[in-house]
Design an enzyme around this catalytic site. Structure first.
Site, PDB file in Angstrom:
ATOM      1  N   ARG A 151       0.865  -1.174   0.000  1.00 58.61           N
ATOM      2  CA  ARG A 151       0.000   0.000   0.000  1.00 58.61           C
ATOM      3  C   ARG A 151       0.910   1.235   0.000  1.00 58.61           C
ATOM      4  O   ARG A 151       2.060   1.173   0.450  1.00 58.61           O
ATOM      5  CB  ARG A 151      -0.886   0.027   1.242  1.00 58.61           C
ATOM      6  CG  ARG A 151      -1.845  -1.155   1.347  1.00 58.61           C
ATOM      7  CD  ARG A 151      -2.673  -1.038   2.631  1.00 58.61           C
ATOM      8  NE  ARG A 151      -3.658  -2.118   2.730  1.00 58.61           N
ATOM      9  CZ  ARG A 151      -3.480  -3.248   3.385  1.00 58.61           C
ATOM     10  NH1 ARG A 151      -2.325  -3.471   4.009  1.00 58.61           N
ATOM     11  NH2 ARG A 151      -4.425  -4.172   3.435  1.00 58.61           N
ATOM     12  N   LYS A 175      -2.887  -2.036   7.509  1.00 55.89           N
ATOM     13  CA  LYS A 175      -4.135  -1.592   8.114  1.00 55.89           C
ATOM     14  C   LYS A 175      -4.330  -2.259   9.475  1.00 55.89           C
ATOM     15  O   LYS A 175      -3.970  -3.406   9.672  1.00 55.89           O
ATOM     16  CB  LYS A 175      -5.312  -1.935   7.202  1.00 55.89           C
ATOM     17  CG  LYS A 175      -5.425  -1.034   5.969  1.00 55.89           C
ATOM     18  CD  LYS A 175      -6.697  -1.333   5.207  1.00 55.89           C
ATOM     19  CE  LYS A 175      -6.854  -0.374   4.029  1.00 55.89           C
ATOM     20  NZ  LYS A 175      -8.102  -0.644   3.258  1.00 55.89           N
ATOM     21  N   TYR A 278     -10.374  -8.032  -5.395  1.00 54.03           N
ATOM     22  CA  TYR A 278      -9.228  -7.193  -5.750  1.00 54.03           C
ATOM     23  C   TYR A 278      -8.539  -7.700  -7.006  1.00 54.03           C
ATOM     24  O   TYR A 278      -8.125  -6.944  -7.866  1.00 54.03           O
ATOM     25  CB  TYR A 278      -8.249  -7.242  -4.577  1.00 54.03           C
ATOM     26  CG  TYR A 278      -7.289  -6.095  -4.473  1.00 54.03           C
ATOM     27  CD1 TYR A 278      -6.408  -5.788  -5.484  1.00 54.03           C
ATOM     28  CD2 TYR A 278      -7.243  -5.321  -3.321  1.00 54.03           C
ATOM     29  CE1 TYR A 278      -5.517  -4.754  -5.368  1.00 54.03           C
ATOM     30  CE2 TYR A 278      -6.353  -4.287  -3.184  1.00 54.03           C
ATOM     31  CZ  TYR A 278      -5.489  -4.005  -4.215  1.00 54.03           C
ATOM     32  OH  TYR A 278      -4.601  -2.986  -4.098  1.00 54.03           O
TER      33      TYR A 278
END
Length: 302
Positions: A151, A175, A278
């Site tokens: 990310r 996350k 995804y």
């Protein structure tokens, strides 16, 4: 309705619970407050003064009014989610007996998945003319982003101590503050080493791996800008941004390995369903795997 709504007191209690007990982020608390405040406005218009009066029909009416006011499906889903959580809390406090929002369907929001770029385009993107240290830095960032499927926040958060170049691994915080160690690949390691030879030229102010030209940790906005510029310079047909490289990593890994669980771990997804969406599994690929593997798909002579 004039004055303070009688519905507000319970919401304030719920928000204190989110802050103190759940310790949710300030942004999440703000989102809950915004959505529940909007619902109070709608309920005030309907002359509802007690949360116990809510039933499934009234919740559906709130959803319909929100839609008519211009709320998009994704935002409506967020509003209904906030309401469900709040009503669950009211139940735990003995203020209501059931959660009427549980039976109200959340509208489906269209998924806008980023298109990946193919391997040839990735190779063309990474063939950067290395005529200055910042180009070397950018090449290293691109290689790590694509090589490890990071990310953007994970990329800019890398410190020097997070690297194990001997084993070709990087440690990142994803996350939910979840940590994971990831392989980067030999090419990414090579370009990190090239960048480290030039990093001191920028008088580093901290241990960040990737620096701006002022010696500070590079910002996410700067990375986005540089990636987009390299996409144009390298003649890539689509807009290049960090998420597209992460998406391309996932797609290419899945196409080559077919190992959905491994890709899930590499991406740091909590749920396998997120990875399935995804990586937009190719139905033709799935069909060919099914035909080759499932006993009932094998066609014998009749």
């Amino acid at each position: 309705m004039n004055g303070v709504s009688p519905l507000l007191a319970a919401v304030e209690g719920f928000l204190r619970f989110l802050k103190v007990e759940r310790q949710l982020s300030p942004l999440t608390q703000i989102n809950y407050r915004r959505q529940l405040s909007a619902l109070i406005v709608l309920l005030d218009e309907l002359k509802v003064v007690d949360w116990a009066r809510l039933d499934a029909a009234l919740v559906r009416s709130l959803a319909a009014r929100s839609t008519r006011s211009g709320l998009k499906p994704a935002s409506l889903a967020l509003r209904l989610s906030a309401l469900r959580s709040f009503l669950d809390w009211l139940m735990s406090q003995g203020m209501i007996k059931a959660n009427p929002a549980k039976g109200v369907a959340t509208p489906r929001a269209g998924r806008h998945l980023p298109k990946n770029i193919d391997v040839d385009e990735v190779n063309r993107l990474l063939e950067i003319d290395l005529n200055d240290p910042l180009a070397v830095r950018d090449r290293a960032m691109l290689e790590v982003m694509y090589g490890a499927g990071l990310r953007l926040s994970e990329l800019v958060g890398i410190d020097l101590g997070h690297l194990d170049l001997a084993s070709g691994e990087v440690w990142v915080v994803g996350k939910g503050s979840k940590e994971r160690r990831l392989p980067m690949g030999r090419t990414a390691v090579h370009w990190i080493e090239n960048w480290l030879e030039m990093r001191e030229l920028f008088d580093p102010e901290d241990n960040a791996l990737f620096l701006s030209n002022k010696g500070k940790r590079i910002s996410t906005r700067n990375v986005q800008k540089r990636f987009a510029e390299w996409g144009v310079k390298q003649g890539i047909s689509s807009h290049i941004h960090p998420h597209k490289l992460r998406h391309s990593f996932a797609t290419h890994m899945l196409e080559s390995s077919g190992d959905l669980r491994a890709v899930q771990e590499l991406l740091g997804h909590a749920n396998l369903t997120t990875t399935q969406i995804y990586t937009h599994l190719d139905f033709q690929h799935l069909a060919s795997v099914y035909d080759a593997a499932h006993p009932r798909a094998k066609r014998g002579k009749s």
